[in-house]
Design a protein around this motif. Structure first.
Motif, mmCIF file in Angstrom:
data_model
loop_
_atom_site.group_PDB
_atom_site.id
_atom_site.type_symbol
_atom_site.label_atom_id
_atom_site.label_comp_id
_atom_site.label_asym_id
_atom_site.label_seq_id
_atom_site.Cartn_x
_atom_site.Cartn_y
_atom_site.Cartn_z
ATOM 1 N N UNK A 1 38.305 -68.492 -24.752
ATOM 2 C CA UNK A 1 39.273 -67.566 -25.291
ATOM 3 C C UNK A 1 39.706 -67.778 -26.721
ATOM 4 N N UNK A 2 40.773 -67.084 -27.067
ATOM 5 C CA UNK A 2 41.244 -67.016 -28.441
ATOM 6 C C UNK A 2 41.574 -68.377 -29.023
ATOM 7 N N UNK A 3 42.145 -69.275 -28.214
ATOM 8 C CA UNK A 3 42.538 -70.597 -28.701
ATOM 9 C C UNK A 3 41.567 -71.684 -28.252
ATOM 10 N N UNK A 4 40.428 -71.272 -27.623
ATOM 11 C CA UNK A 4 39.371 -72.192 -27.208
ATOM 12 C C UNK A 4 39.916 -73.376 -26.410
ATOM 13 N N UNK A 5 40.545 -73.056 -25.307
ATOM 14 C CA UNK A 5 41.150 -74.066 -24.439
ATOM 15 C C UNK A 5 40.153 -74.452 -23.347
ATOM 16 N N UNK A 6 39.987 -75.743 -23.127
ATOM 17 C CA UNK A 6 39.108 -76.213 -22.063
ATOM 18 C C UNK A 6 39.777 -75.984 -20.703
ATOM 19 N N UNK A 7 39.010 -75.543 -19.693
ATOM 20 C CA UNK A 7 39.596 -75.348 -18.356
ATOM 21 C C UNK A 7 40.315 -76.581 -17.828
ATOM 22 N N UNK A 8 39.812 -77.773 -18.170
ATOM 23 C CA UNK A 8 40.461 -78.999 -17.694
ATOM 24 C C UNK A 8 41.862 -79.161 -18.255
ATOM 25 N N UNK A 9 42.178 -78.475 -19.339
ATOM 26 C CA UNK A 9 43.516 -78.580 -19.940
ATOM 27 C C UNK A 9 44.466 -77.483 -19.463
ATOM 28 N N UNK A 10 43.955 -76.569 -18.623
ATOM 29 C CA UNK A 10 44.800 -75.456 -18.186
ATOM 30 C C UNK A 10 46.021 -75.945 -17.421
ATOM 31 N N UNK A 11 45.852 -76.961 -16.559
ATOM 32 C CA UNK A 11 46.986 -77.451 -15.767
ATOM 33 C C UNK A 11 48.042 -78.083 -16.668
ATOM 34 N N UNK A 12 47.590 -78.870 -17.652
ATOM 35 C CA UNK A 12 48.526 -79.500 -18.582
ATOM 36 C C UNK A 12 49.283 -78.443 -19.384
ATOM 37 N N UNK A 13 48.525 -77.451 -19.897
ATOM 38 C CA UNK A 13 49.170 -76.385 -20.662
ATOM 39 C C UNK A 13 50.150 -75.613 -19.788
#
Length: 260
Positions: free
Chosen positions: A177-189
């Protein structure tokens, strides 16, 4: 594609440095790396190692089961360098980010009357243009940054660097996506945002990137370190300093911000 607090990369791959659009580096004429064992030296990255070996980043990452797309390597680490032919095999095995092919049965030939009716039927409007999508993402970044008390120009610059303000981008290591977030960081975010975030949703993706950027800005000690940590990972920046490509990334983000 950042690597955050030992959780995995929010990576980044986008507009200026280094490009993730092509992950098959050309073979170098000198300083080649032979297939087999290789000990990482200071200044090495998976990109430069793959380039000298005449293989791909994906092949090196797959051969060594490297986390976060191979960004977290360090001097003295021993890697297995696959033979150049393994690159194509890795590519063939890697999942694609394009839409799956849908097979449908061929329709029977249309009659002349049906053909005329079809020609007269108005076609649906084209999908959102890239420029329109970029404008929507930019507006989202500005709004979300204001909601979370983050410098909108900094958030816009990171988004531009990461994806060119596009939500329909997935990097070769899976950053989304727009901010290039890794799926593994979704929970932290999600924990930082106080709600579950869906990286496939443009607003949620922007929210994830903005709250991570806010957290880094609060803990990294300086703005440059925060920007570099979004790309390289805060533990790595703290322990090893910024890599050369990270310094280029920071300079590029700041140049974008100066033009906002």
């Amino acid at each position: 594609m950042p690597l955050i607090a030992g959780i995995a990369a929010v990576t980044i791959a986008a507009a200026v440095v280094p490009s993730t659009a092509s992950t098959t580096p050309p073979a170098a004429a000198a300083g080649t790396v032979a297939a087999g064992d290789y000990v990482v030296r200071r200044g090495d990255s998976t990109y430069t190692i793959a380039r000298r070996a005449g293989t791909t980043v994906q092949a090196v990452v797959a051969a060594n089961a490297l986390p976060a797309g191979g960004r977290r390597i360090h001097p003295g680490q021993r890697l297995v360098i696959p033979v150049p032919g393994a690159a194509s095999a890795t590519k063939a095995a890697a999942p694609t980010t394009s839409a799956p092919i849908r097979r449908v049965q061929a329709a029977a030939p249309a009659s002349p009357t049906a053909a005329r009716r079809a020609a007269a039927t108005p076609r649906p409007a084209p999908t959102t243009s890239r420029a329109a999508q970029q404008a929507q993402v930019r507006a989202l970044i500005e709004q979300v940054a204001a909601e979370h008390g983050v410098d909108r120009r900094l958030a816009l610059a990171v988004g531009l660097q990461e994806s060119g303000w596009r939500q329909d981008v997935t990097s070769h290591v899976g950053a989304r996506g727009a901010m290039q977030v890794m799926p593994a960081n979704a929970r932290w975010a999600s924990a930082l945002a106080g709600r579950r975030l869906d990286l496939g949703d443009a607003r949620d993706n922007v929210t994830a990137g903005v709250v991570i950027l806010k957290q880094l800005r609060a803990t990294a000690g300086s703005e440059d370190a925060a920007i570099g940590a979004y790309y390289q990972g805060l533990p790595s920046v703290t322990q090893r300093g910024m890599y050369r490509e990270t310094r280029r990334y920071v300079a590029s983000v700041k140049a974008h911000r100066s033009r906002m």
